[in-house]
Each structure stands twice: as structure tokens, then as C-alpha cells.
Design a protein around this motif. Structure first.
Motif, PDB file in Angstrom:
ATOM      1  N   SER A  69      -3.613  -0.363   2.625  1.00  0.00           N
ATOM      2  CA  SER A  69      -3.426   0.851   1.825  1.00  0.00           C
ATOM      3  C   SER A  69      -2.232   0.680   0.903  1.00  0.00           C
ATOM      4  CB  SER A  69      -3.226   2.075   2.725  1.00  0.00           C
ATOM      5  OG  SER A  69      -2.009   1.990   3.443  1.00  0.00           O
ATOM      6  N   LEU A  70      -2.250   1.443  -0.191  1.00  0.00           N
ATOM      7  CA  LEU A  70      -1.165   1.494  -1.161  1.00  0.00           C
ATOM      8  C   LEU A  70      -0.942   2.949  -1.521  1.00  0.00           C
ATOM      9  CD1 LEU A  70       0.802   0.105  -3.164  1.00  0.00           C
ATOM     10  CD2 LEU A  70      -1.097   0.055  -4.807  1.00  0.00           C
ATOM     11  N   GLY A  71       0.312   3.400  -1.447  1.00  0.00           N
ATOM     12  CA  GLY A  71       0.597   4.806  -1.717  1.00  0.00           C
ATOM     13  C   GLY A  71       1.917   5.002  -2.426  1.00  0.00           C
ATOM     14  N   THR A  72       2.130   6.209  -2.902  1.00  0.00           N
ATOM     15  CA  THR A  72       3.357   6.564  -3.600  1.00  0.00           C
ATOM     16  C   THR A  72       4.238   7.443  -2.725  1.00  0.00           C
ATOM     17  OG1 THR A  72       2.346   8.532  -4.577  1.00  0.00           O
ATOM     18  CG2 THR A  72       2.142   6.467  -5.810  1.00  0.00           C
ATOM     19  N   GLN A  73       5.529   7.514  -3.100  1.00  0.00           N
ATOM     20  CA  GLN A  73       6.506   8.302  -2.358  1.00  0.00           C
ATOM     21  C   GLN A  73       7.387   9.098  -3.324  1.00  0.00           C
ATOM     22  OE1 GLN A  73       7.663   5.828   1.475  1.00  0.00           O
ATOM     23  NE2 GLN A  73       8.117   4.619  -0.320  1.00  0.00           N
ATOM     24  N   PHE A  74       6.743   9.829  -4.241  1.00  0.00           N
ATOM     25  CA  PHE A  74       7.472  10.601  -5.237  1.00  0.00           C
ATOM     26  C   PHE A  74       7.966  11.915  -4.653  1.00  0.00           C
ATOM     27  CE2 PHE A  74       4.235   8.435  -8.117  1.00  0.00           C
ATOM     28  CZ  PHE A  74       5.088   7.384  -8.422  1.00  0.00           C
ATOM     29  N   LYS A  75       9.031  12.437  -5.242  1.00  0.00           N
ATOM     30  CA  LYS A  75       9.542  13.744  -4.877  1.00  0.00           C
ATOM     31  C   LYS A  75       8.933  14.840  -5.741  1.00  0.00           C
ATOM     32  CE  LYS A  75      12.608  13.008  -1.565  1.00  0.00           C
ATOM     33  NZ  LYS A  75      12.577  13.697  -0.255  1.00  0.00           N
ATOM     34  N   LYS A  76       8.674  14.550  -7.022  1.00  0.00           N
ATOM     35  CA  LYS A  76       8.218  15.579  -7.943  1.00  0.00           C
ATOM     36  C   LYS A  76       6.793  15.351  -8.431  1.00  0.00           C
ATOM     37  CE  LYS A  76      12.880  16.563  -9.644  1.00  0.00           C
ATOM     38  NZ  LYS A  76      13.775  16.643 -10.839  1.00  0.00           N
ATOM     39  N   TRP A  77       6.275  14.162  -8.275  1.00  0.00           N
ATOM     40  CA  TRP A  77       4.918  13.847  -8.739  1.00  0.00           C
ATOM     41  C   TRP A  77       3.936  13.950  -7.574  1.00  0.00           C
ATOM     42  CZ3 TRP A  77       3.344  12.220 -13.713  1.00  0.00           C
ATOM     43  CH2 TRP A  77       4.389  12.124 -14.637  1.00  0.00           C
ATOM     44  N   PRO A  78       2.643  14.064  -7.871  1.00  0.00           N
ATOM     45  CA  PRO A  78       1.641  14.010  -6.793  1.00  0.00           C
ATOM     46  C   PRO A  78       1.689  12.654  -6.088  1.00  0.00           C
ATOM     47  CG  PRO A  78       0.667  14.846  -8.824  1.00  0.00           C
ATOM     48  CD  PRO A  78       2.022  14.335  -9.187  1.00  0.00           C
ATOM     49  N   ASN A  79       1.541  12.677  -4.782  1.00  0.00           N
ATOM     50  CA  ASN A  79       1.513  11.444  -4.005  1.00  0.00           C
ATOM     51  C   ASN A  79       0.072  11.108  -3.637  1.00  0.00           C
ATOM     52  OD1 ASN A  79       4.302  10.462  -3.558  1.00  0.00           O
ATOM     53  ND2 ASN A  79       4.591  12.534  -2.780  1.00  0.00           N
ATOM     54  N   VAL A  80      -0.265   9.850  -3.865  1.00  0.00           N
ATOM     55  CA  VAL A  80      -1.621   9.381  -3.616  1.00  0.00           C
ATOM     56  C   VAL A  80      -1.566   8.135  -2.750  1.00  0.00           C
ATOM     57  CG1 VAL A  80      -3.771   8.562  -4.655  1.00  0.00           C
ATOM     58  CG2 VAL A  80      -2.383  10.262  -5.854  1.00  0.00           C
ATOM     59  N   GLU A  81      -2.434   8.072  -1.766  1.00  0.00           N
ATOM     60  CA  GLU A  81      -2.612   6.860  -0.966  1.00  0.00           C
ATOM     61  C   GLU A  81      -4.077   6.463  -1.002  1.00  0.00           C
ATOM     62  OE1 GLU A  81      -1.965   5.039   3.551  1.00  0.00           O
ATOM     63  OE2 GLU A  81      -1.659   7.182   3.163  1.00  0.00           O
ATOM     64  N   VAL A  82      -4.333   5.240  -1.405  1.00  0.00           N
ATOM     65  CA  VAL A  82      -5.700   4.725  -1.413  1.00  0.00           C
ATOM     66  C   VAL A  82      -5.759   3.542  -0.461  1.00  0.00           C
ATOM     67  CG1 VAL A  82      -6.214   5.496  -3.734  1.00  0.00           C
ATOM     68  CG2 VAL A  82      -5.206   3.252  -3.405  1.00  0.00           C
ATOM     69  N   GLY A  83      -6.865   3.394   0.214  1.00  0.00           N
ATOM     70  CA  GLY A  83      -6.965   2.307   1.165  1.00  0.00           C
ATOM     71  C   GLY A  83      -8.396   1.955   1.495  1.00  0.00           C
ATOM     72  N   TYR A  84      -8.518   0.908   2.261  1.00  0.00           N
ATOM     73  CA  TYR A  84      -9.844   0.419   2.652  1.00  0.00           C
ATOM     74  C   TYR A  84      -9.733  -0.169   4.055  1.00  0.00           C
ATOM     75  CZ  TYR A  84     -14.106  -2.406   2.692  1.00  0.00           C
ATOM     76  OH  TYR A  84     -15.314  -2.966   3.016  1.00  0.00           O
ATOM     77  N   ALA A  85     -10.707   0.166   4.880  1.00  0.00           N
ATOM     78  CA  ALA A  85     -10.773  -0.384   6.233  1.00  0.00           C
ATOM     79  C   ALA A  85     -12.183  -0.867   6.500  1.00  0.00           C
ATOM     80  CB  ALA A  85     -10.379   0.674   7.268  1.00  0.00           C
ATOM     81  N   VAL A  86     -12.288  -1.960   7.235  1.00  0.00           N
ATOM     82  CA  VAL A  86     -13.600  -2.455   7.642  1.00  0.00           C
ATOM     83  C   VAL A  86     -13.519  -2.858   9.114  1.00  0.00           C
ATOM     84  CG1 VAL A  86     -13.055  -4.801   6.838  1.00  0.00           C
ATOM     85  CG2 VAL A  86     -15.450  -4.126   7.173  1.00  0.00           C
ATOM     86  N   THR A  87     -14.512  -2.413   9.879  1.00  0.00           N
ATOM     87  CA  THR A  87     -14.597  -2.730  11.307  1.00  0.00           C
ATOM     88  C   THR A  87     -15.857  -3.528  11.564  1.00  0.00           C
ATOM     89  OG1 THR A  87     -13.392  -0.724  11.936  1.00  0.00           O
ATOM     90  CG2 THR A  87     -14.720  -1.778  13.631  1.00  0.00           C
ATOM     91  N   LEU A  88     -15.708  -4.656  12.238  1.00  0.00           N
ATOM     92  CA  LEU A  88     -16.831  -5.529  12.585  1.00  0.00           C
ATOM     93  C   LEU A  88     -16.880  -5.661  14.092  1.00  0.00           C
ATOM     94  CD1 LEU A  88     -16.032  -8.358   9.995  1.00  0.00           C
ATOM     95  CD2 LEU A  88     -17.650  -6.481   9.681  1.00  0.00           C
ATOM     96  N   ASN A  89     -17.945  -5.175  14.708  1.00  0.00           N
ATOM     97  CA  ASN A  89     -18.139  -5.292  16.153  1.00  0.00           C
ATOM     98  C   ASN A  89     -19.363  -6.151  16.417  1.00  0.00           C
ATOM     99  OD1 ASN A  89     -15.957  -3.665  16.916  1.00  0.00           O
ATOM    100  ND2 ASN A  89     -17.154  -1.804  16.643  1.00  0.00           N
ATOM    101  N   ASP A  90     -19.121  -7.331  16.970  1.00  0.00           N
ATOM    102  CA  ASP A  90     -20.212  -8.268  17.244  1.00  0.00           C
ATOM    103  C   ASP A  90     -20.492  -8.285  18.738  1.00  0.00           C
ATOM    104  OD1 ASP A  90     -21.821 -10.820  16.130  1.00  0.00           O
ATOM    105  OD2 ASP A  90     -20.973 -11.305  18.096  1.00  0.00           O
ATOM    106  N   TYR A  91     -21.748  -7.964  19.108  1.00  0.00           N
ATOM    107  CA  TYR A  91     -22.174  -7.963  20.503  1.00  0.00           C
ATOM    108  C   TYR A  91     -23.317  -8.968  20.661  1.00  0.00           C
ATOM    109  CZ  TYR A  91     -19.955  -3.356  19.966  1.00  0.00           C
ATOM    110  OH  TYR A  91     -19.101  -2.329  19.651  1.00  0.00           O
ATOM    111  N   GLN A  92     -22.989 -10.155  21.093  1.00  0.00           N
ATOM    112  CA  GLN A  92     -23.999 -11.186  21.319  1.00  0.00           C
ATOM    113  C   GLN A  92     -24.845 -11.448  20.075  1.00  0.00           C
ATOM    114  OE1 GLN A  92     -22.934 -12.836  24.094  1.00  0.00           O
ATOM    115  NE2 GLN A  92     -24.962 -12.855  25.016  1.00  0.00           N
TER     116      GLN A  92
END
Length: 912
Positions: free
Chosen positions: A785-808
Motif C-alpha cells: 500500500s501507498l498512502g498520504t499523511q497530510f494535515k490539511k489535504w485529503p488522505n488517500v491510501e491505495v493498495g493491493y493484496a493477493v492471497t493464494l491457498n494451494d490445497y494439493q
């Protein structure tokens, strides 16, 4: 994708706005030219009087700040034991370098004053965060602040994690908050009451044992309240309502003074806000120290919980909650403190699940799949916990603690499964319809007492006595009502309209742990420890099965194969020796523990004994690379013992299609574990890096010996002459840069290889015909993820997650891009929104679901006003379901959970 591009465009524009800066760097040293590590440096803008930059020196005394060009700054430097330093600099468009020399003789008060202004500082093993430095105006609860702190995370269950370690205790102004439960604290403490967040690494509750035990993995958090929030009641009272008769009422009151603290929490709602779940109930243990867990013996009393649902609010169709709790601590005198809490919770949950099960076939890559069309459950949980504690500490050398807690619950579940199974195999489909209605009920009670005494005889000799007693009484009742007989071998009466089966179980436990530790300090860098202890447990187990006939009479199954009357005794007497020593940057603590085990079970008019001895080694080693960087290794050999549930020779019904029993001839398993932990916290460049790697191998494990007949299974516990292995770990990297941005990446992985015994369907009664079935699972989750930490501006965090579960070889993939926005504007409005998109699929192509969730809220509160107005929306896109999957030794399950619809709530909150 257009939305994502707009967000990144915003970040680029914001970067340009904030880009006019220069770098101020240098070295802090003493009068001998030696660099000072962890000195505090800050820059105060002389025009705005605000702090534009701060930092802490690294091991070479270096610091680095990003400041505005063409500005005037006051530079403040502080270091404990040295005189504070101040100077004025004027920046141009060129970078600035400076070497600063501190002189000895500073007062501690000067250091404290500077620390209070620093956003982040380190003082010994304590990391101190100034809460106001991380607030943007949209925070409501402590949880919202914690999520902004570098190195701190709040997981999906509301538990706090620091540097990848779960926080074990939460304190407020030095007093335990509900026995240190972190979820209740993070979800309820108001954000505007928080002044400082102190992360206490290497935490121990007993001052006499500091440095004697290996408590490097223990982390606590202490919340320091703002001035004016002590000696007065504070908190808030909120209430809200919305369409479809939705409501929430949530009062929270707090009182703190030097001698007294009172916390009162309550929550009544039907919008899926779960203040206290069944998981929380089992986690809130009453604060007993894990005495036996450190001895090398793993003997845990299991819970006969019948598998009653513990789902969170995002996996239920309807949830109605009622919750109330009170926590009180009182200083009776300077030497005696008492504390106690009570928690009452009642919730009703309706779940609707569609599932598909896969059964691994022995000696083959083939997977037999079963599809459950519909599973409806109505769950009722009434939970109560009460705890009283006393701490007597007349002086620094002696401490006496006594705690007693009681847990009582009343739980029930109505379950309906329709058109249960369609079995898929290479030869075609075999459809089996068996409409099932079931009822589960239990009213367990547990009382846990703990007595601890610690005495420092002198500088060289320290004694510790720890005792725990557990009394537990469980009475799970299971009643499946089926259209078809799942187990003809039992002998139910087939001339009935349905098979109305009933099963009673009664399990009682008395368990006593006692341990004495003696510590002898040879010198400042070496300690010798002798441990003498005993664990004794006695359990009884009774079960029976009967069929309720159409006439209302009971048809009892009078067969020793399907009833139990068992007594089981376990005793472990042990003596251990450990030697802890420090050499340079290394700490070593090897040890050996000798155990004498005596166990027996009485059933079927005979007794089976198992008496033996074993010597178990363990090792702790740590390399303190720098003050804020370390590498820790732990090794332990342990005996793994089962409780009475695994020794019952008679069959019990575990599910409507699963019959199981124990084995009175079971032997213990031997397990070795290795763990490696790396940690680095660098405020020179605002970077946190942590990693954990754990490996375990279990020899002669206790496994299930399973016989499958289409969708039905019969199993029994058995030892297997194999080795089960597992590896799990995580890596985290977090960094703040240019003062206004933060980035994080993380990896979680777990791999396991289990062996079980599959009974040859041609001859289920012949153990020699068993097949060894080996199954592997490999789970991976990547997140960035990448996000901002402003005091006066809008703060936005964008990110991506991927989960891989392999069962046999069958892999389930969840891709999850997400966006979070929060913005404080016009002096009183705060807007918060979270959007998550999910793409869930598998390699065989039988699952391919896409869904998303959007939650948002708009709050308005004038500065220093008492009243706050809020409109909040949950599941704005009205998504109907979500997906999940799980794995066990014989197969896997993928499920679709139907969830709550869109809720819009208008609420008012009055701040005390």
C-alpha cells in the motif's frame, strides 16, 4: 481502473505541491567525538511555530530532516544525561549539513520536555508516540490513531500488533484495561482522550523478574491520557437509527485518577457491529501466566464447543447484539491494589452458507468433491465473564498476586441443511439428498484461580512461586434430525418418519499447575535458574446416544461402542536447569528439563497406564545488532499430550455425517520447534522492518484414522510413525518519506505437510490395509500500500493484496485492490470511506466470483463542541455475499457466505 488512475494522479499532484524542500542532515556526538545513538532532533518553524521535521539519530549519530526552503528554524537536540542544545538556522535552496556536540550534565526533566513534543521517540525499550502528531481530524477511536503509527497494525479481529508481534497487554495510565484486552481498548477508548501511546517492548508484569526471564517477544501498550481526562468522567454517548428498524446505542464512560479507574462500556445494535464475539470470550482468559507452557510439556484442555459458529459480522446475514462491561481498579493503599471486571454479552446470529467440500484421495491427485446447497444457522450466544484480582507489593523485593475468574455461557444453534450433497468423481455424479435439521446446545462453566508470589531475597537470589487451578464443567448436547440414516451400523429404528438422534456429553476437568523458580545471579551478565514443578489433571467423560421415536419415547443405544464412561489422569513432575549469560552483543539461555510422566485412563472395566521419563532441551539466543535492531532464535523440544477427548473408546457423533472416537492406547507425540525473529526500527529514515520464521516437526503424531463412505466418514484417533511438518512466517516493511507519505509491503506464508491414515474401503476393520495419506497446503498473502499523511489535504491510501491457498494442487486465489480516503475539512466535517474489490477464483474453474464492498461515513463536530452528528453507510453497494476457504488433513472447503444488506444509520454522539 479509471478510479485507480485518478487516485495516483492526485498523489502526483500532491507530491508536486509539497516538493519545495531541502535536506538538513548531520551528526550528533559527545565531547569526545563519540556518536550518540537515539538522540532526539526536531526543527521548529519560526514563522508558523509548528514542527516541520523530527528525527532520531542512528548508531553512527547521523540524523536527516526534510525542511522547507528559504525558512528560519530553531533546531532542538536532546539526549538523556546531556545538556539540551538549541540553535537557529536559515535554509536556502541548498541542503544543510551540521555537526553538533552535546555536553554531559543534562537533567532528566529537560529530556522529558523534549520527548513530549517529539512525534516519535525511543527511551530504552519504550517507543513513545505523540498521538496529536498523527491525527488528521477524522479519528473516532484509539484504533484510528494506532493504524497511523509506524510499526503498529490493527488486524481484522481488532487485536493490536507491533513489529509483527501481538500485543499481550493494554494499559491506560499504567492500569490494566479489561485484563489487558486490546480489542476492547482499541474499539472503545475515544481518540481525543489519548495523549501518548507507549509501546513497551520486553514487557513483564513482575519487576523482580525483569532480565531474568526471556520476555523479548512480550509487547504491551500503555495509553497516556491527556490532562483534564483524569480525575473527571469522560467518554461519549451515541445513538443512531435507520431504515428497516435498524438501530445502535453505544454509551462509553471512563474515569481515571491516581488511585481509581472505572471503565463502563455498552453496545446495543442490530447492524452487525460486534463489540464482543465468541472469539473474544475465549481470548479473555483472566490474565493467568502460562506456567506449564514454558516447561516443555504441551497439555491443553480442549473445549467441547460443538463447532458453534464464531463468525464475525462480515459473514452473517443478520446479527443482533447486546453488550455491557465494567472494569474497576482501586488502590487500597500504597502497597495493595485490587481490580475486577465483568462482561455480559448476548447476540443472535443468522448465517446462510453455500459450500463445496473436497476430499483428498489416497495415493492419487484425484479430489472427490461434495457440494452443500444450503446451510442455514440460527445461533444464540449468552456469555458472562467475571474476574477479581489482588496485588500486594509492600516493597520492591516482594509481590503477592491472587486472581480468580469465572466464565459462564449459554449457547445454542439451530441448523438446517437442504439437498446436502452432490458428489463429483471421474465416473460421474452421485447425488445424495439428505435434508438435515439439527440443534446444538451447551452451558459450560469454568473457574480459574491463580496465586503468584515473587521474592527478591537479595541482589543474587530471587524466588518465584506460581500456582493455577482450573475447574471446567461442560455439557454439550447434539440433536440431528435426518431424513436418511447416516450410520446404519449403530442400529437406529428405521420404522420412523425421520431419524431423530440425540447425544449427551458431560465432561469435567480439575487441573492444577504449580511451579517454583529459583534464580541465582552469578554476576551482572550471568544467571542460573532451577525450576521445580508439577502439573496434575483429572478428567471425567460420559456420553450416550438415543433416538427419539415418533411416539415420544426414547430408544437408547445400549452398546459400549456408542457410549462412554471414562476417567483420565495426567501427572507431570519435572525439574529444569537453565543458564543465561551475556557476551558482547549476544545473549544465550540454554536449558534442560527432566520430566516424569504418569498417565492412566479407566474405562470398560479396565485401566491403561503410560509411565515414562524424558529429558527435553531448549535454547534462547539473541544477537543485539544495534539498540533498535535484533535477531532472536528460539528452540524447544516438547511432549505433546492429548486430553480425555482423544482417549474415549466409544463413538460420538461429531456431525450429521461424521462419527468419531478416541483411542485409549494413544501415546504422546514429540515436537521440536525453531523460530527466528528479526526486527529493525530506524527513525533515521523512518523505516520499520520485521520478519518471523517458524518451523515445527512432530514425530509420532496423533492423527485421525478415517474411513469414507461417499459423504459419510468414520474416524478414530491413532498414532502414526511419521513426521508432520509446518513452516510459517511473515515479513513486513514500512517506511515514511518526505514527511507526507507512507508505504508498506508485507508477506505472510504458511506451509504444512500432514499425514493421516485412510482405511481401505474394501476392509475397514483390518488396520494392516490402511493407507498413509500425505497432504500438503501452501498459503501465501502479499500486500502492498501507498498512502498520504497530510494535515490539511485529503488522505488517500491505495493498495493491493493477493492471497493464494494451494490445497494439493487446487489453488484458490483472492485478488483485492482497495482504496481508503479520509478528509477533515471546513473546521468540523470529517469524511471516511473504504472500498474493497474482490476477485475470487480457483484453478479448476468451478469458482469465479467478483464482489466489492463500500463503507462510508460523514461526521460533523465543531471544535470543542459536545455534540457530534453522523451519517454512516455499510455495504453501500448492497453486495450479497463473500467467499472463503479452509483446509484440514483430509480435504478442503470453499464457502460462500451471505452477508448483511446495505445499512444507513443517522446518529448523534454527545461527548462528555
Amino acid at each position: 481502473m479509471t478510479k485507480i488512475k485518478l487516485v495516483f494522479l492526485f498523489l502526483v499532484i500532491a507530491t508536486g505541491i509539497q516538493a519545495q524542500s531541502i535536506r538538513f542532515e548531520g551528526v550528533i556526538q559527545d565531547t569526545l567525538g563519540k556518536p550518540l545513538e537515539m538522540a532526539n532532533v526536531m526543527a521548529i518553524n519560526q514563522e508558523t511555530k509548528g514542527m516541520d521535521g523530527y528525527g532520531i539519530t542512528n548508531d553512527k549519530g547521523r540524523f536527516q530532516l526534510s525542511l522547507k526552503a528559504n525558512s528560519k528554524y530553531k533546531i532542538k537536540v536532546s539526549y538523556i544525561g546531556f545538556q539540551a542544545y538549541e540553535t537557529i538556522i536559515e535554509t536556502t535552496t541548498e541542503d544543510v549539513q551540521k555537526r553538533i556536540t552535546l555536553r554531559e550534565g543534562g537533567f532528566a526533566l529537560d529530556g522529558v520536555e523534549i520527548v513530549q513534543e517529539m512525534p516519535v521517540s525511543i527511551k530504552g525499550d519504550t517507543i513513545i508516540y505523540n498521538a496529536d502528531s498523527f491525527k488528521t481530524g477524522t479519528e473516532q477511536k484509539l484504533e484510528d490513531i494506532l493504524k497511523r503509527l509506524p510499526g503498529v497494525e490493527v488486524n481484522a479481529d481488532g487485536e493490536i500488533e507491533v513489529e509483527g508481534k501481538r500485543v499481550t497487554q493494554m494499559l491506560v495510565d499504567g492500569k490494566k484495561f479489561f485484563e489487558g484486552d486490546t480489542k476492547l481498548g482499541s474499539k472503545n477508548i475515544p481518540s481525543d482522550a489519548v495523549d501518548k501511546v507507549q509501546v513497551l517492548r520486553n514487557f513483564t508484569e513482575v519487576s523482580q523478574l525483569r532480565g531474568l526471564e526471556n520476555n523479548n517477544d512480550d509487547v504491551a501498550i500503555n495509553i497516556k491520557l491527556k490532562k483534564g481526562k483524569n480525575k473527571f468522567w469522560f467518554g461519549d454517548i451515541s445513538a443512531g437509527a435507520g431504515p428497516d428498524e435498524r438501530f445502535i446505542v453505544n454509551p462509553k464512560l471512563f474515569y481515571y485518577s491516581p488511585k481509581t479507574s472505572v471503565n463502563v462500556l455498552s453496545n446495543f445494535n442490530n447492524i452487525g457491529d460486534v463489540p464482543f464475539s465468541l472469539r473474544d470470550y475465549f481470548r479473555l482468559t483472566g490474565g493467568s501466566r502460562n506456567t506449564i507452557g514454558r516447561s516443555g510439556t504441551n497439555f491443553n484442555v480442549s473445549s467441547n464447543d460443538l463447532g458453534i459458529s464464531t463468525q464475525r459480522n462480515d459473514r452473517a446475514e443478520e446479527i443482533d447484539n447486546k453488550f455491557g462491561a465494567i472494569n474497576v481498579t482501586q488502590q487500597i493503599s500504597k502497597t495493595w491494589n485490587i481490580s475486577g471486571f465483568g462482561v455480559l454479552s448476548s447476540n443472535k446470529t443468522i448465517t446462510n452458507t453455500q459450500s463445496r467440500n473436497g476430499i483428498f484421495q489416497p495415493n492419487s491427485t484425484e479430489i472427490l468433491t461434495q457440494e452443500s446447497r444450503s446451510d442455514l444457522s440460527n445461533v444464540r450466544n449468552n456469555l458472562a465473564i467475571f474476574k477479581f484480582g489482588s496485588k500486594f507489593k509492600p516493597n520492591a523485593a516482594f509481590q503477592f498476586d491472587y486472581d480468580v475468574s469465572m466464565r459462564k455461557s449459554s449457547q445454542s444453534e439451530d441448523n438446517a441443511v437442504f439437498s446436502n450433497s452432490v458428489t463429483f468423481n471421474p465416473d460421474g455424479n452421485l447425488e445424495q439428498t439428505n435434508t438435515v435439521f439439527s440443534f446444538k446446545e451447551q452451558d459450560p462453566i469454568a473457574v480459574n484461580q491463580s496465586l503468584n508470589m515473587f521474592w527478591t531475597q537479595n541482589d543474587k537470589n530471587t524466588w518465584a512461586l506460581e500456582m493455577q487451578h482450573l475447574y471446567q464443567d461442560e455439557d454439550p448436547f447434539y440433536n440431528p434430525d435426518l431424513a436418511n440414516d447416516p450410520f446404519p451400523v449403530i442400529g437406529f429404528d428405521a420404522d420412523q418418519s425421520s431419524f431423530n438422534i440425540n447425544q449427551n456429553r458431560f465432561v469435567k476437568t480439575n487441573k492444577l499447575d504449580a511451579k517454583i523458580d529459583y534464580y541465582y545471579s552469578l554476576n551482572l551478565k550471568s544467571i542460573f535458574n532451577i525450576t521445580l514443578g508439577n502439573t496434575n489433571s483429572y478428567q471425567s467423560y460420559n456420553s450416550s446416544i438415543f433416538q427419539l421415536l415418533d411416539s415420544g419415547t426414547q430408544f437408547s443405544i445400549d452398546n459400549d461402542l456408542y457410549k462412554n464412561q471414562v476417567q483420565y489422569s495426567f501427572n507431570d513432575a519435572y525439574i529444569g536447569a537453565h543458564y543465561k549469560f551475556i557476551t558482547g552483543k549476544f545473549t544465550f539461555n540454554p536449558g534442560l528439563t527432566f520430566h516424569r510422566y504418569n498417565t492412566y485412563n479407566d474405562q470398560l472395566n479396565s485401566r491403561v497406564r503410560d509411565d515414562f521419563s524424558r529429558l527435553l532441551p531448549d535454547l534462547f539466543a539473541q544477537y543485539q545488532i544495534k539498540k533498535s535492531e535484533s535477531l532472536t532464535y528460539n528452540f524447544r523440544m516438547a511432549n505433546i499430550f492429548s486430553d480425555i477427548n482423544s482417549f474415549t473408546q466409544g463413538f460420538t457423533i461429531n456431525n450429521f455425517n461424521a462419527l468419531g472416537r478416541g483411542n485409549r492406547y494413544l501415546e504422546n507425540a514429540l515436537q521440536q520447534t525453531h523460530s527466528l525473529r528479526y526486527f529493525k526500527y530506524n527513525l533515521f529514515n523512518f523505516t520499520t522492518i520485521f520478519g518471523n520464521l517458524n518451523y515445527s516437526k512432530t514425530t509420532d503424531p496423533v492423527v485421525n484414522r478415517v474411513f469414507f463412505n461417499q459423504i459419510y466418514q468414520i474416524s478414530e484417533r491413532a498414532n502414526l510413525d511419521v513426521e508432520n511438518e509446518s513452516v510459517n512466517g511473515n515479513i513486513g516493511y514500512q517506511r515514511s518519506f518526505m514527511k507526507f507519505y507512507k508505504a508498506s509491503v508485507g508477506l505472510n506464508m504458511n506451509w504444512s505437510r500432514f499425514n493421516t491414515r485412510r482405511i481401505n474401503s474394501a476392509d475397514p476393520e483390518n488396520p494392516d490395509a490402511d493407507l498413509i495419506q500425505t497432504t500438503e497446503s501452501f498459503g501465501q498473502t502479499y500486500r502492498g500500500s501507498l498512502g498520504t499523511q497530510f494535515k490539511k489535504w485529503p488522505n488517500v491510501e491505495v493498495g493491493y493484496a493477493v492471497t493464494l491457498n494451494d490445497y494439493q494442487g487446487e489453488t484458490f486465489t483472492t485478488q483485492q485492490p482497495f482504496i481508503k480516503v479520509d478528509y477533515f475539512f471546513l473546521g468540523g466535517f470529517s469524511f471516511v470511506a473504504n472500498y474493497d474489490y474482490y476477485n475470487y477464483s480457483n484453478t479448476s474453474g468451478t469458482v469465479d466470483n467478483k464482489y466489492d464492498f463500500l463503507n462510508a461515513s460523514l461526521n460533523y463536530r465543531k471544535k470543542d463542541a459536545k455534540m457530534e452528528y453522523r451519517i454512516g453507510a455499510t455495504n453501500l453497494l448492497n453486495t450479497g455475499s463473500l467467499n472463503d476457504d479452509s483446509f484440514n488433513q483430509t480435504g478442503f472447503r470453499t464457502s460462500q457466505y451471505f452477508v448483511q444488506p446495505r445499512y444507513i444509520i443517522f446518529s448523534l454522539k454527545y461527548n462528555l
